[in-house]
Design a protein around this motif. Structure first.
Motif, PDB file in Angstrom:
ATOM      1  N   GLY A 136     -35.392  -1.191   9.585  1.00  0.00           N
ATOM      2  CA  GLY A 136     -35.308  -1.647   8.206  1.00  0.00           C
ATOM      3  C   GLY A 136     -35.951  -0.651   7.264  1.00  0.00           C
ATOM      4  N   THR A 137     -36.137  -1.089   6.048  1.00  0.00           N
ATOM      5  CA  THR A 137     -36.689  -0.224   5.002  1.00  0.00           C
ATOM      6  C   THR A 137     -38.102  -0.638   4.668  1.00  0.00           C
ATOM      7  OG1 THR A 137     -34.489   0.119   4.083  1.00  0.00           O
ATOM      8  CG2 THR A 137     -36.345   0.596   2.645  1.00  0.00           C
ATOM      9  N   VAL A 138     -38.980   0.348   4.569  1.00  0.00           N
ATOM     10  CA  VAL A 138     -40.340   0.144   4.093  1.00  0.00           C
ATOM     11  C   VAL A 138     -40.619   1.189   3.020  1.00  0.00           C
ATOM     12  CG1 VAL A 138     -41.205  -0.873   6.239  1.00  0.00           C
ATOM     13  CG2 VAL A 138     -41.402   1.598   5.869  1.00  0.00           C
ATOM     14  N   TYR A 139     -41.698   0.983   2.289  1.00  0.00           N
ATOM     15  CA  TYR A 139     -42.091   1.884   1.210  1.00  0.00           C
ATOM     16  C   TYR A 139     -43.513   2.363   1.476  1.00  0.00           C
ATOM     17  CZ  TYR A 139     -38.030  -0.334  -0.732  1.00  0.00           C
ATOM     18  OH  TYR A 139     -36.750  -0.794  -0.907  1.00  0.00           O
ATOM     19  N   SER A 140     -43.826   3.554   0.975  1.00  0.00           N
ATOM     20  CA  SER A 140     -45.167   4.090   1.205  1.00  0.00           C
ATOM     21  C   SER A 140     -45.665   4.862  -0.008  1.00  0.00           C
ATOM     22  CB  SER A 140     -45.176   5.005   2.426  1.00  0.00           C
ATOM     23  OG  SER A 140     -44.654   6.278   2.100  1.00  0.00           O
ATOM     24  N   VAL A 195     -43.869   6.551  -4.978  1.00  0.00           N
ATOM     25  CA  VAL A 195     -43.456   5.610  -3.939  1.00  0.00           C
ATOM     26  C   VAL A 195     -42.277   6.206  -3.176  1.00  0.00           C
ATOM     27  CG1 VAL A 195     -42.537   3.309  -3.480  1.00  0.00           C
ATOM     28  CG2 VAL A 195     -44.248   3.620  -5.278  1.00  0.00           C
ATOM     29  N   GLN A 196     -42.409   6.213  -1.853  1.00  0.00           N
ATOM     30  CA  GLN A 196     -41.348   6.761  -1.004  1.00  0.00           C
ATOM     31  C   GLN A 196     -40.654   5.619  -0.269  1.00  0.00           C
ATOM     32  OE1 GLN A 196     -40.947   9.923  -1.565  1.00  0.00           O
ATOM     33  NE2 GLN A 196     -42.875   9.991  -2.676  1.00  0.00           N
ATOM     34  N   GLU A 197     -39.365   5.761  -0.064  1.00  0.00           N
ATOM     35  CA  GLU A 197     -38.590   4.787   0.704  1.00  0.00           C
ATOM     36  C   GLU A 197     -38.275   5.385   2.063  1.00  0.00           C
ATOM     37  OE1 GLU A 197     -34.176   2.790   0.439  1.00  0.00           O
ATOM     38  OE2 GLU A 197     -35.304   3.043  -1.433  1.00  0.00           O
TER      39      GLU A 197
END
Length: 124
Positions: free
Chosen positions: A47-51, A62-64
């Motif tokens: 899935g997708t998370v952000y960092s 913010v990175q995807e």
């Protein structure tokens, strides 16, 4: 037992015996395993998370990331593993659960930084 000799001596000096030290060591190991389970659940099966990871070719704070998988193992107080994104991966050392929606990991080479991950970019 994962306490080094200096830690063991200090803990004995404040009154803990060998059984107390072993019990404390077991509690630390259990806490690390619990964190590893929570981190694995956070990343799930992808899935997708952000960092808040700093990336050389990004102007965004913010990175995807598309997550492929996370592979973790524990030993005493150590939590290590590998986080695989869609096109690259990075070793993990340490980690802590900040909430159900946010975790923090120390990422190894080529990142070499402490990074917070969230399921929602507004959580960063």
């Amino acid at each position: 037992m994962h306490f080094d000799p200096r830690e063991q001596a200090a803990l004995r000096e404040v009154g803990l015996d060998t059984d107390d030290l072993r019990a404390a060591s077991d509690l630390v190991s259990d806490a690390v395993e619990s964190d590893a389970d929570a981190i694995a659940a956070f990343f799930g099966d992808g899935g997708t998370v952000y960092s808040d990871m700093e990336m050389a070719h990004s102007a965004s704070d913010v990175q995807e990331h598309a997550v492929d998988h996370v592979d973790l193992y524990t030993h005493g107080a150590d939590l290590r593993g590998y986080l695989k994104f869609d096109s690259w991966g990075v070793p993990i050392e340490g980690g802590r659960v900040l909430s159900e929606e946010r975790i923090e990991l120390t990422l190894g080479p080529t990142v070499d930084a402490r990074v917070t991950f969230a399921r929602d970019p507004d959580e960063l």
